[in-house]
Design a protein around this motif. Sequence first.
Motif, PDB file in Angstrom:
ATOM      1  N   PRO A  29       0.815  -1.216   0.000  1.00  0.00           N
ATOM      2  CA  PRO A  29       0.000   0.000   0.000  1.00  0.00           C
ATOM      3  C   PRO A  29       0.852   1.272   0.000  1.00  0.00           C
ATOM      4  O   PRO A  29       1.990   1.262   0.460  1.00  0.00           O
ATOM      5  CB  PRO A  29      -0.803  -0.100   1.308  1.00  0.00           C
ATOM      6  CG  PRO A  29      -0.319  -1.297   2.041  1.00  0.00           C
ATOM      7  CD  PRO A  29       0.603  -2.059   1.181  1.00  0.00           C
ATOM      8  N   LYS A  61      16.236  -8.008  13.435  1.00  0.00           N
ATOM      9  CA  LYS A  61      14.787  -7.912  13.243  1.00  0.00           C
ATOM     10  C   LYS A  61      14.314  -8.094  11.800  1.00  0.00           C
ATOM     11  O   LYS A  61      13.124  -8.312  11.578  1.00  0.00           O
ATOM     12  CB  LYS A  61      14.295  -6.526  13.708  1.00  0.00           C
ATOM     13  CG  LYS A  61      14.674  -6.161  15.104  1.00  0.00           C
ATOM     14  CD  LYS A  61      13.522  -6.449  16.034  1.00  0.00           C
ATOM     15  CE  LYS A  61      13.857  -6.018  17.440  1.00  0.00           C
ATOM     16  NZ  LYS A  61      13.045  -6.710  18.427  1.00  0.00           N
ATOM     17  N   LEU A  80       6.635 -17.450   3.669  1.00  0.00           N
ATOM     18  CA  LEU A  80       5.693 -16.328   3.600  1.00  0.00           C
ATOM     19  C   LEU A  80       4.845 -16.422   2.343  1.00  0.00           C
ATOM     20  O   LEU A  80       5.366 -16.656   1.254  1.00  0.00           O
ATOM     21  CB  LEU A  80       6.449 -14.993   3.579  1.00  0.00           C
ATOM     22  CG  LEU A  80       7.316 -14.676   4.793  1.00  0.00           C
ATOM     23  CD1 LEU A  80       8.092 -13.381   4.549  1.00  0.00           C
ATOM     24  CD2 LEU A  80       6.485 -14.562   6.058  1.00  0.00           C
ATOM     25  N   PRO A  84       8.681 -10.727   0.650  1.00  0.00           N
ATOM     26  CA  PRO A  84       9.245  -9.374   0.801  1.00  0.00           C
ATOM     27  C   PRO A  84       9.762  -8.895  -0.556  1.00  0.00           C
ATOM     28  O   PRO A  84      10.192  -9.705  -1.376  1.00  0.00           O
ATOM     29  CB  PRO A  84      10.416  -9.580   1.767  1.00  0.00           C
ATOM     30  CG  PRO A  84      10.283 -10.956   2.325  1.00  0.00           C
ATOM     31  CD  PRO A  84       9.472 -11.753   1.353  1.00  0.00           C
ATOM     32  N   PRO A  85       9.722  -7.580  -0.790  1.00  0.00           N
ATOM     33  CA  PRO A  85      10.228  -7.074  -2.071  1.00  0.00           C
ATOM     34  C   PRO A  85      11.741  -7.249  -2.165  1.00  0.00           C
ATOM     35  O   PRO A  85      12.418  -7.362  -1.151  1.00  0.00           O
ATOM     36  CB  PRO A  85       9.867  -5.582  -2.006  1.00  0.00           C
ATOM     37  CG  PRO A  85       9.726  -5.260  -0.556  1.00  0.00           C
ATOM     38  CD  PRO A  85       9.263  -6.514   0.108  1.00  0.00           C
ATOM     39  N   ILE A  96      11.265   4.724  -4.946  1.00  0.00           N
ATOM     40  CA  ILE A  96      10.457   4.781  -3.730  1.00  0.00           C
ATOM     41  C   ILE A  96      10.985   5.862  -2.796  1.00  0.00           C
ATOM     42  O   ILE A  96      12.188   5.954  -2.566  1.00  0.00           O
ATOM     43  CB  ILE A  96      10.498   3.417  -2.988  1.00  0.00           C
ATOM     44  CG1 ILE A  96       9.899   2.330  -3.878  1.00  0.00           C
ATOM     45  CG2 ILE A  96       9.729   3.481  -1.676  1.00  0.00           C
ATOM     46  CD1 ILE A  96       9.873   0.979  -3.216  1.00  0.00           C
ATOM     47  N   GLN A 100       7.850   6.677   2.235  1.00  0.00           N
ATOM     48  CA  GLN A 100       7.094   5.439   1.998  1.00  0.00           C
ATOM     49  C   GLN A 100       7.709   4.284   2.791  1.00  0.00           C
ATOM     50  O   GLN A 100       7.008   3.531   3.471  1.00  0.00           O
ATOM     51  CB  GLN A 100       7.087   5.115   0.496  1.00  0.00           C
ATOM     52  CG  GLN A 100       6.637   3.711   0.130  1.00  0.00           C
ATOM     53  CD  GLN A 100       5.138   3.472   0.308  1.00  0.00           C
ATOM     54  OE1 GLN A 100       4.365   4.419   0.244  1.00  0.00           O
ATOM     55  NE2 GLN A 100       4.748   2.235   0.540  1.00  0.00           N
ATOM     56  N   LEU A 101       9.016   4.165   2.734  1.00  0.00           N
ATOM     57  CA  LEU A 101       9.695   3.089   3.465  1.00  0.00           C
ATOM     58  C   LEU A 101       9.465   3.263   4.969  1.00  0.00           C
ATOM     59  O   LEU A 101       9.162   2.306   5.693  1.00  0.00           O
ATOM     60  CB  LEU A 101      11.198   3.104   3.156  1.00  0.00           C
ATOM     61  CG  LEU A 101      11.585   2.960   1.677  1.00  0.00           C
ATOM     62  CD1 LEU A 101      13.088   3.146   1.506  1.00  0.00           C
ATOM     63  CD2 LEU A 101      11.156   1.607   1.119  1.00  0.00           C
ATOM     64  N   LEU A 105       7.436   0.770   7.756  1.00  0.00           N
ATOM     65  CA  LEU A 105       8.103   0.356   8.997  1.00  0.00           C
ATOM     66  C   LEU A 105       7.299   0.755  10.224  1.00  0.00           C
ATOM     67  O   LEU A 105       7.155  -0.008  11.177  1.00  0.00           O
ATOM     68  CB  LEU A 105       9.480   1.011   9.076  1.00  0.00           C
ATOM     69  CG  LEU A 105      10.625   0.182   8.554  1.00  0.00           C
ATOM     70  CD1 LEU A 105      11.888   1.013   8.501  1.00  0.00           C
ATOM     71  CD2 LEU A 105      10.833  -1.017   9.456  1.00  0.00           C
ATOM     72  N   GLY A 109       2.937  -3.536   6.929  1.00  0.00           N
ATOM     73  CA  GLY A 109       2.547  -3.695   5.528  1.00  0.00           C
ATOM     74  C   GLY A 109       1.050  -3.893   5.386  1.00  0.00           C
ATOM     75  O   GLY A 109       0.279  -3.598   6.310  1.00  0.00           O
ATOM     76  N   MET A 115       4.394  -8.344   7.371  1.00  0.00           N
ATOM     77  CA  MET A 115       5.330  -7.265   7.721  1.00  0.00           C
ATOM     78  C   MET A 115       4.653  -6.467   8.823  1.00  0.00           C
ATOM     79  O   MET A 115       3.718  -5.708   8.584  1.00  0.00           O
ATOM     80  CB  MET A 115       5.585  -6.401   6.486  1.00  0.00           C
ATOM     81  CG  MET A 115       6.294  -5.079   6.740  1.00  0.00           C
ATOM     82  SD  MET A 115       8.029  -5.282   7.177  1.00  0.00           S
ATOM     83  CE  MET A 115       8.361  -3.679   7.925  1.00  0.00           C
ATOM     84  N   TYR A 118       6.759  -1.671  13.393  1.00  0.00           N
ATOM     85  CA  TYR A 118       7.944  -1.732  14.248  1.00  0.00           C
ATOM     86  C   TYR A 118       8.137  -0.485  15.092  1.00  0.00           C
ATOM     87  O   TYR A 118       9.087  -0.399  15.851  1.00  0.00           O
ATOM     88  CB  TYR A 118       9.194  -1.963  13.389  1.00  0.00           C
ATOM     89  CG  TYR A 118       9.295  -3.383  12.891  1.00  0.00           C
ATOM     90  CD1 TYR A 118       9.922  -4.361  13.650  1.00  0.00           C
ATOM     91  CD2 TYR A 118       8.706  -3.764  11.686  1.00  0.00           C
ATOM     92  CE1 TYR A 118       9.997  -5.674  13.217  1.00  0.00           C
ATOM     93  CE2 TYR A 118       8.774  -5.076  11.242  1.00  0.00           C
ATOM     94  CZ  TYR A 118       9.417  -6.025  12.013  1.00  0.00           C
ATOM     95  OH  TYR A 118       9.471  -7.330  11.590  1.00  0.00           O
ATOM     96  N   LEU A 134      17.143   2.879   9.897  1.00  0.00           N
ATOM     97  CA  LEU A 134      16.929   1.645   9.126  1.00  0.00           C
ATOM     98  C   LEU A 134      16.633   1.963   7.661  1.00  0.00           C
ATOM     99  O   LEU A 134      17.135   1.301   6.753  1.00  0.00           O
ATOM    100  CB  LEU A 134      15.776   0.832   9.727  1.00  0.00           C
ATOM    101  CG  LEU A 134      16.121  -0.017  10.958  1.00  0.00           C
ATOM    102  CD1 LEU A 134      14.857  -0.544  11.628  1.00  0.00           C
ATOM    103  CD2 LEU A 134      17.032  -1.182  10.582  1.00  0.00           C
TER     104      LEU A 134
END
Length: 144
Positions: A29, A61, A80, A84-85, A96, A100-101, A105, A109, A115, A118, A134
């Motif tokens: 998303p 993590k 999964l 994960p991308p 990106i 967005q990242l 986090l 997700g 995801m 955190y 991160l």
Amino acid sequence: MKITYLLSTVFALSFFSATMVNAGEHEIPTAPDEYLKMENPYAGEADEDLLKSAGKLYKRKCKKCHGSKGDGKGSSAADLEIKPPDFTEPGYLAGIKDGQLYWVLLKGGSEEAEMEAYGPGTDANISEDDLWKLVTYIRVNFSK
Ligand code: HEC
């Protein structure tokens, strides 16, 4: 009788293919505008200390899913349903925004993806500052 059978077959088939399409077209998303506009406080300032401390956190993590190389092939990734991308896909991270990242986090997700969130107050309880570190770690190490 025959028509009912035919109709239900058509219905079942179209339902089946719609489900298949959804599974293949999963999208992460998009963050709300206010996040996309955010500036990474560490953009262009990733020194050795930052990368070292964020790297430790990443190993603890994130690595099991995202992989030590960021290619999404961590040891747990095979289990999964939604993978994960691959951060190392050429141009992927360039396309990106940091906001967005950061948002994924902070908030986690999509519902179907494993995801989790955190940020502060979650089980992982990572500070906003460390989340930005991160993000920086991912961008500096995995951009291709
Ligand atoms: C249980 C496996 C798992 C773990 C652990 C995990 N992730 Fe993820 N991550 C995913 C999946 C799956 C997605 C895709 C989410 C979606 O489809 O909505 C994702 C998405 C992301 C994204 C969004 C990428 C984009 O293209 O927008 C970022 C950033 C991210 N993860 C970073 C991290 C970091 C940093 C950690 C460690 C603090 C972490 N992840 C831990 C599985 C995981």
